[in-house]
Design a protein around this motif. Structure first.
Motif, PDB file in Angstrom:
ATOM      1  N   ARG A  30       0.807  -1.226   0.000  1.00  0.00           N
ATOM      2  CA  ARG A  30       0.000   0.000   0.000  1.00  0.00           C
ATOM      3  C   ARG A  30       0.835   1.269   0.000  1.00  0.00           C
ATOM      4  O   ARG A  30       0.384   2.308  -0.428  1.00  0.00           O
ATOM      5  CB  ARG A  30      -0.938   0.047   1.212  1.00  0.00           C
ATOM      6  N   ASN A  35      -0.731   3.282  -8.903  1.00  0.00           N
ATOM      7  CA  ASN A  35      -2.144   3.615  -9.025  1.00  0.00           C
ATOM      8  C   ASN A  35      -2.951   2.403  -9.472  1.00  0.00           C
ATOM      9  O   ASN A  35      -3.271   2.259 -10.647  1.00  0.00           O
ATOM     10  CB  ASN A  35      -2.317   4.774 -10.009  1.00  0.00           C
ATOM     11  N   ALA A  37      -5.965   1.801  -8.939  1.00  0.00           N
ATOM     12  CA  ALA A  37      -7.329   2.167  -9.364  1.00  0.00           C
ATOM     13  C   ALA A  37      -7.385   2.401 -10.867  1.00  0.00           C
ATOM     14  O   ALA A  37      -8.343   2.011 -11.534  1.00  0.00           O
ATOM     15  CB  ALA A  37      -7.783   3.413  -8.613  1.00  0.00           C
ATOM     16  N   LYS A  54     -11.547   3.802  -7.165  1.00  0.00           N
ATOM     17  CA  LYS A  54     -10.983   3.996  -5.826  1.00  0.00           C
ATOM     18  C   LYS A  54     -11.999   3.663  -4.744  1.00  0.00           C
ATOM     19  O   LYS A  54     -11.667   3.035  -3.743  1.00  0.00           O
ATOM     20  CB  LYS A  54     -10.515   5.451  -5.652  1.00  0.00           C
ATOM     21  N   LEU A  57     -12.506  -0.101  -4.547  1.00  0.00           N
ATOM     22  CA  LEU A  57     -11.364  -0.803  -3.939  1.00  0.00           C
ATOM     23  C   LEU A  57     -11.092  -0.316  -2.512  1.00  0.00           C
ATOM     24  O   LEU A  57     -10.112  -0.721  -1.908  1.00  0.00           O
ATOM     25  CB  LEU A  57     -10.107  -0.606  -4.789  1.00  0.00           C
ATOM     26  N   HIS A  58     -11.942   0.511  -1.984  1.00  0.00           N
ATOM     27  CA  HIS A  58     -11.791   1.085  -0.627  1.00  0.00           C
ATOM     28  C   HIS A  58     -10.489   1.856  -0.490  1.00  0.00           C
ATOM     29  O   HIS A  58      -9.939   1.948   0.588  1.00  0.00           O
ATOM     30  CB  HIS A  58     -11.819   0.000   0.454  1.00  0.00           C
ATOM     31  N   LEU A  59      -9.977   2.405  -1.574  1.00  0.00           N
ATOM     32  CA  LEU A  59      -8.678   3.065  -1.478  1.00  0.00           C
ATOM     33  C   LEU A  59      -8.778   4.418  -0.778  1.00  0.00           C
ATOM     34  O   LEU A  59      -7.747   4.967  -0.368  1.00  0.00           O
ATOM     35  CB  LEU A  59      -8.062   3.252  -2.875  1.00  0.00           C
ATOM     36  N   ASN A  60      -9.986   4.954  -0.618  1.00  0.00           N
ATOM     37  CA  ASN A  60     -10.115   6.242   0.068  1.00  0.00           C
ATOM     38  C   ASN A  60     -10.217   6.092   1.571  1.00  0.00           C
ATOM     39  O   ASN A  60     -10.094   7.059   2.304  1.00  0.00           O
ATOM     40  CB  ASN A  60     -11.339   7.001  -0.459  1.00  0.00           C
ATOM     41  N   LEU A  63      -5.845   3.403   6.004  1.00  0.00           N
ATOM     42  CA  LEU A  63      -5.131   2.145   5.792  1.00  0.00           C
ATOM     43  C   LEU A  63      -5.618   1.037   6.706  1.00  0.00           C
ATOM     44  O   LEU A  63      -5.795  -0.112   6.299  1.00  0.00           O
ATOM     45  CB  LEU A  63      -3.625   2.351   6.036  1.00  0.00           C
ATOM     46  N   GLN A  66      -8.765  -0.448   5.593  1.00  0.00           N
ATOM     47  CA  GLN A  66      -8.506  -1.326   4.445  1.00  0.00           C
ATOM     48  C   GLN A  66      -7.961  -2.673   4.908  1.00  0.00           C
ATOM     49  O   GLN A  66      -8.337  -3.726   4.405  1.00  0.00           O
ATOM     50  CB  GLN A  66      -7.482  -0.685   3.510  1.00  0.00           C
ATOM     51  N   TYR A 305      -1.899  -5.854  -6.370  1.00  0.00           N
ATOM     52  CA  TYR A 305      -1.502  -6.241  -5.009  1.00  0.00           C
ATOM     53  C   TYR A 305      -2.369  -7.308  -4.350  1.00  0.00           C
ATOM     54  O   TYR A 305      -1.850  -8.089  -3.578  1.00  0.00           O
ATOM     55  CB  TYR A 305      -1.270  -5.025  -4.101  1.00  0.00           C
TER      56      TYR A 305
END
Lengths: 339, 323
Positions: A30, A35, A37, A54, A57-60, A63, A66, A305
């Motif tokens: 992470r 990127n 997304a 994003k 993928l719960h990227l916002n 951490l 996530q 990932y």
């Protein structure tokens, strides 16, 4: 401590180890500036599409949240969706793992047999020309680069002699003409038990070169280890006792000495298994083998990932599992370390 | 008394990376039927290799010459095949360290049966029965349990008894005991020595007892040979040797035994054991001998019977001289 208590203890330990592995790999993947997304959103994404990816993928999220999502999924056997293939990672890995596992089993099987035979013979005939030759062979095995050796084999057996196929697990056309009923995912085993001889022959033909390439390092390692253990054991007092009572040399070497040499050499066998897992990365690329190594390489190249973490978890679990097995076999062989 | 084994002018060299080690330098020793001969000397004087030479169990870089006559045949001239009829059968051996002399990864049962089966050419069950009898013969309680045990589950004394039981498998005429009690407690030592004495009475074999412990020799042996740097320097009946030692080295050894009755300071021998790669010329003891003469530096003294049943290899005691 009873045997089953020991096994449970080792499994608990393994879970702890794997948890740490997951944590480390998760956070490393992470913090790498990439990127995922954009990749997820497909070709030429618009900023809105990337934003939506994003979200998906719960990227916002923070951490730690996530990480919680990931662990929660992991607990349910869900390793996430591969960003590259858009398949569930667990599914991809299962398929790739059986291919890799088949290759490793074949390679390690021959490595153990050849390594023990060569090492024992070398020790018994110490300093003879056979010993010198086998030592040269062993040192070549541990020092020749795997990608170079694999390609030399391809040049020799495919291009020059034309005896063996260049790459792949089985010829696609043969597979289409004689569909294999997949049971375990091990082609050689499946074709054998379903009596599909054409696939069986084809699969065996395909596995020879990658298996030899992968086996070279373990053969060298095991040969050297068995040889030095054997030489040490043959000087032990209990071997002198056996000689003083005319126990035939064959019994001394194959029974009394070998068991004493193999018990400590098992650690090396375990290590070499772990090595073949790593070696599979290169071998599978060279021989286009649809296994875990090739899957992981592509995953790394595309910053996929979920797939990377999945492969690492499988690799770490396999490594821990191998070590438990090695310890149990060692306990079986040596009564002094039985708990 | 009938002669059983006669070692005559035995030389043994080891070719090694560092040069040749002249380990045995003309060893002469006779063993008669039904007697216990002790072989004493410091560590490295060649006691153990003498016994290994008798069984021809030496590493491949060993060079043997001389004669070892056993029951009329020279063992050094026998082929490996003929040697197999003698080794372990007519001559058996027990070793110094019972801890390491048994294979740690196999049950006692396997190890004993493998040996017994081999020689008697009998079935496994019979071999097992025989093993049981042998374990009873060496006074081990509960042979069933012992047969099922691994060596590490047994005490040192028990293991040495098992080694002795193995040695008895074929009713040998000579038992070589290489420091059989060195690794054991004093109380166990006594038991093991007594056991060997009892079994000797029962089975009528001779014993070559190798030890560095003069106390053990005094308790058990009929005759003693004293070894120094690859030579037998003195051979005599036990009492004679302790009361009337000839050789300066023997005298030195006896003076180095602590005597609890007199708290006098011990008198250790001066100097060190010589290097076997470059042994001294003449008598190998002369650099440490207080009575060394010119001839000792030049000429090796022969082992001669100086008085009845008392032989010595020293220039101070020449044939024809009468004390």
């Amino acid at each position: 401590m009873k045997l089953w208590e020991y096994i449970i203890y080792r499994i608990v330990l393994a879970v702890v180890v794997i948890f740490f592995v997951v944590t480390i790999v998760f956070f490393i993947s992470r913090v790498i500036p990439a990127n995922p997304a954009a990749l997820w959103a497909g070709a030429h994404p618009t900023p809105e599409e990337i934003e939506r990816a994003k979200e998906e993928l719960h990227l916002n999220d923070p951490l730690i949240t996530q990480f919680y999502y990931y662990l929660n999924g992991l607990f349910h056997g869900d390793l996430g969706i591969s960003i590259r293939t858009h398949h569930p990672v667990a599914e991809d890995i299962t398929k790739a793992f059986t291919a890799t596992f088949e290759l490793i089993i074949v390679a390690e099987f021959f490595a153990i047999i050849i390594g023990i035979a060569l090492g024992t013979y070398s020790a018994v005939k110490k300093d003879s020309w056979v010993d010198n030759l086998s030592r040269l062979f062993a040192i070549s095995g541990v020092s020749l680069p795997i990608y170079w050796f694999g390609m030399v084999l391809q040049l020799l057996f495919f291009k020059e002699l034309g005896w063996l196929p260049l790459s792949g697990r089985v010829d696609t056309i043969v597979m289409l003409e004689h569909p294999l009923h997949v049971i375990t995912g091990f082609y050689i085993f499946d074709s054998l038990i379903t009596g599909n001889w054409i696939i069986f022959k084809n699969a065996v033909w395909h596995i020879i070169l990658p298996a030899i390439t992968l086996a070279m390092y373990p053969i060298g390692l095991i040969t050297r280890q068995i040889r030095s253990m054997m030489i040490e054991v043959l000087q032990e007092n209990y071997i002198r006792t056996a000689r003083a009572y005319n126990v035939p040399n064959r019994t001394i070497y194959m029974k009394y000495a070998l068991k004493n040499a193999v018990a400590p050499a098992l650690i090396t066998v375990g290590l070499s298994l772990a090595y073949t897992l790593v070696g599979a990365f290169l071998v599978e690329i060279i021989f286009n083998w649809p296994g875990l190594g090739r899957y992981a390489t592509y995953a790394i190249l595309s910053m996929d990932y979920p797939a990377i973490i999945g492969v690492v978890i499988i690799g770490a679990s396999a490594y821990v599992f191998i070590n438990v097995i090695v310890d149990l076999i060692q306990m079986y062989l040596d009564p002094r370390i039985r708990v | 008394m009938k002669e059983l084994l006669s070692i005559e002018n035995l030389h043994l060299n080891f070719r090694t990376f560092w040069g040749t080690a002249y380990v045995l330098n003309g060893v002469n020793l006779k063993i008669y039927e039904n007697e216990i001969v002790g072989l004493v000397g410091e560590t490295g004087c060649g006691k153990s290799v003498t016994s290994m030479s008798i069984l021809k169990l030496l590493p491949s870089n060993a060079e043997l010459s001389g004669k070892i006559i056993f029951e009329g045949q020279n063992l050094l001239e026998l082929s490996e095949k003929e040697m197999k009829k003698i080794r372990g059968k007519k001559i058996s051996m027990i070793f110094q360290d019972p801890m390491s002399s048994l294979n740690p990864l196999f049950k006692i049962k396997t190890q004993m049966v493998d040996i017994i089966k081999l020689h008697h050419n009998i079935h496994k069950d019979e071999a097992l029965k025989k093993a049981m009898e042998l374990l009873k013969a060496v006074n081990l309680p509960d042979p069933h349990r012992i047969l099922r045990s691994y060596p590490h589950e047994l005490s040192g004394g028990m293991r040495q008894r098992i080694m002795i039981a193995m040695a008895l498998s074929f009713e040998p005429s000579l038992l070589i005991a290489d420091e059989p009690t060195t690794a054991l407690d004093v109380t166990i030592q006594k038991q093991i020595l007594d056991l060997i004495l009892d079994l000797k009475k029962e089975y009528h074999f001779s014993v070559l007892l190798i030890t560095h412990d003069l106390g053990v020799v005094a308790q058990t042996c009929d005759r003693v040979g004293v070894m120094y740097a690859g030579n037998i320097v003195e051979v005599a009946d036990v009492n004679e040797l302790f009361e009337n030692p000839y050789h300066p080295y023997t005298k030195g050894l006896l003076l180095a035994i602590p005597d609890p009755r007199y708290k006098k300071p011990l008198k250790p021998l001066r100097g060190n054991v010589p290097s076997l790669f470059k042994p001294p010329h003449g008598c190998r003891f002369h650099p440490r001998c207080e009575l060394a003469m010119d001839i000792c530096r030049r000429e090796k003294p022969q082992l001669i019977e100086y008085s009845k049943n008392h032989a010595v290899a020293c220039h101070l005691f020449r044939r024809g001289d009468k004390k």
